[in-house]
Motif scaffolding. Structure first.
Motif, PDB file in Angstrom:
ATOM      1  N   CYS A   2       0.680  -1.475   0.460  1.00  0.00           N
ATOM      2  CA  CYS A   2       0.169   0.534   0.234  1.00  0.00           C
ATOM      3  C   CYS A   2       0.994   1.002   0.164  1.00  0.00           C
ATOM      4  CB  CYS A   2      -0.756   0.264   1.479  1.00  0.00           C
ATOM      5  SG  CYS A   2      -2.397  -0.937   1.228  1.00  0.00           S
ATOM      6  N   PHE A  52      -6.947   6.581  -0.147  1.00  0.00           N
ATOM      7  CA  PHE A  52      -6.488   5.683   0.226  1.00  0.00           C
ATOM      8  C   PHE A  52      -6.246   4.131  -1.274  1.00  0.00           C
ATOM      9  CE2 PHE A  52      -6.544   6.695   4.293  1.00  0.00           C
ATOM     10  CZ  PHE A  52      -4.748   7.031   5.125  1.00  0.00           C
TER      11      PHE A  52
ATOM     12  N   CYS B   2      -6.620  -1.024   0.225  1.00  0.00           N
ATOM     13  CA  CYS B   2      -5.697  -0.183   1.247  1.00  0.00           C
ATOM     14  C   CYS B   2      -6.053   0.318   1.966  1.00  0.00           C
ATOM     15  CB  CYS B   2      -5.334   0.539   0.301  1.00  0.00           C
ATOM     16  SG  CYS B   2      -3.669  -0.465  -0.347  1.00  0.00           S
ATOM     17  N   GLN B   3      -7.844   0.444   2.618  1.00  0.00           N
ATOM     18  CA  GLN B   3      -8.084   1.217   3.877  1.00  0.00           C
ATOM     19  C   GLN B   3      -7.128   1.662   4.751  1.00  0.00           C
ATOM     20  OE1 GLN B   3      -9.386  -1.486   2.228  1.00  0.00           O
ATOM     21  NE2 GLN B   3     -11.736  -1.456   2.068  1.00  0.00           N
ATOM     22  N   ALA B   4      -7.327   2.416   5.684  1.00  0.00           N
ATOM     23  CA  ALA B   4      -6.763   2.746   6.344  1.00  0.00           C
ATOM     24  C   ALA B   4      -7.529   2.504   8.171  1.00  0.00           C
ATOM     25  CB  ALA B   4      -5.790   4.046   6.797  1.00  0.00           C
ATOM     26  N   ARG B   5      -7.000   2.365   9.720  1.00  0.00           N
ATOM     27  CA  ARG B   5      -7.699   2.832  10.294  1.00  0.00           C
ATOM     28  C   ARG B   5      -7.105   4.492  11.326  1.00  0.00           C
ATOM     29  NH1 ARG B   5      -6.514  -2.516  14.284  1.00  0.00           N
ATOM     30  NH2 ARG B   5      -8.462  -1.567  15.824  1.00  0.00           N
ATOM     31  N   LYS B  19     -12.565   3.146  11.056  1.00  0.00           N
ATOM     32  CA  LYS B  19     -11.792   2.061  10.155  1.00  0.00           C
ATOM     33  C   LYS B  19     -12.257   1.965   8.638  1.00  0.00           C
ATOM     34  CE  LYS B  19     -14.072  -1.744  12.768  1.00  0.00           C
ATOM     35  NZ  LYS B  19     -14.134  -2.726  13.342  1.00  0.00           N
ATOM     36  N   ILE B  50       1.520   9.160   9.021  1.00  0.00           N
ATOM     37  CA  ILE B  50       0.780   8.253   8.262  1.00  0.00           C
ATOM     38  C   ILE B  50       1.998   6.828   8.128  1.00  0.00           C
ATOM     39  CG2 ILE B  50      -0.534   8.011   6.320  1.00  0.00           C
ATOM     40  CD1 ILE B  50      -0.595  10.749   5.785  1.00  0.00           C
ATOM     41  N   PHE B  52       1.741   3.617   5.721  1.00  0.00           N
ATOM     42  CA  PHE B  52       1.415   3.059   4.747  1.00  0.00           C
ATOM     43  C   PHE B  52       1.214   1.260   4.569  1.00  0.00           C
ATOM     44  CE2 PHE B  52       1.417   7.255   2.895  1.00  0.00           C
ATOM     45  CZ  PHE B  52       0.043   7.520   2.638  1.00  0.00           C
ATOM     46  N   HIS B  55      -1.107   0.903   7.879  1.00  0.00           N
ATOM     47  CA  HIS B  55      -2.566   1.282   7.334  1.00  0.00           C
ATOM     48  C   HIS B  55      -2.907   1.955   8.886  1.00  0.00           C
ATOM     49  CE1 HIS B  55      -3.010  -2.863   4.420  1.00  0.00           C
ATOM     50  NE2 HIS B  55      -1.884  -1.697   4.481  1.00  0.00           N
ATOM     51  N   ARG B  56      -2.285   2.737   9.188  1.00  0.00           N
ATOM     52  CA  ARG B  56      -2.428   3.491  10.286  1.00  0.00           C
ATOM     53  C   ARG B  56      -2.166   5.305   9.733  1.00  0.00           C
ATOM     54  NH1 ARG B  56      -1.961   1.994  16.369  1.00  0.00           N
ATOM     55  NH2 ARG B  56      -0.538   3.848  16.311  1.00  0.00           N
TER      56      ARG B  56
END
Lengths: 65, 65
Positions: A2, A52, B2-5, B19, B50, B52, B55-56
């Motif tokens: 990612c 993202f 690639c979604q993030a929290r 999330k 960030i 990557f 993913h945070r």
């Protein structure tokens, strides 16, 4: 994976600053970009938007504080 | 994918705000978080970091300007 690409808005166009970015730290002097393949680089900018799904981060030049 | 929290630093701990975040817009009033599964949410915060790979996104409460 990612990693993201970071673009700086400059004169109305988007200029790629770094690709394969794995992390960004926001610091008083700007954004510290970390990549797998390059030395970390600090850009005097502020984040405008993160996508993202497209793996894109849009940055504008930092306004004087 | 690639979604993030997104986590907000609060009283020294990290509290999950959202999330499956697919996009973040930086706005004068804070961060607009967009997710697949929830309504967009605006948090009065600033991005700190960030990551990557994990993913945070770490956010701190917005300082009054």
């Amino acid at each position: 994976m990612c990693q993201a690409r970071v673009f700086l808005i400059k004169d109305g166009t988007e200029e790629e600053v770094m690709k394969d970015v794995i992390g960004i730290e926001v610091r008083p002097e700007g954004l510290k970009l970390k990549s797998f393949f390059e030395e970390p680089k600090t850009v005097a900018g502020e984040i405008v938007e993160i996508d993202f799904l497209k793996h894109r981060v849009l940055v504008k030049p930092k306004e004087p504080s």
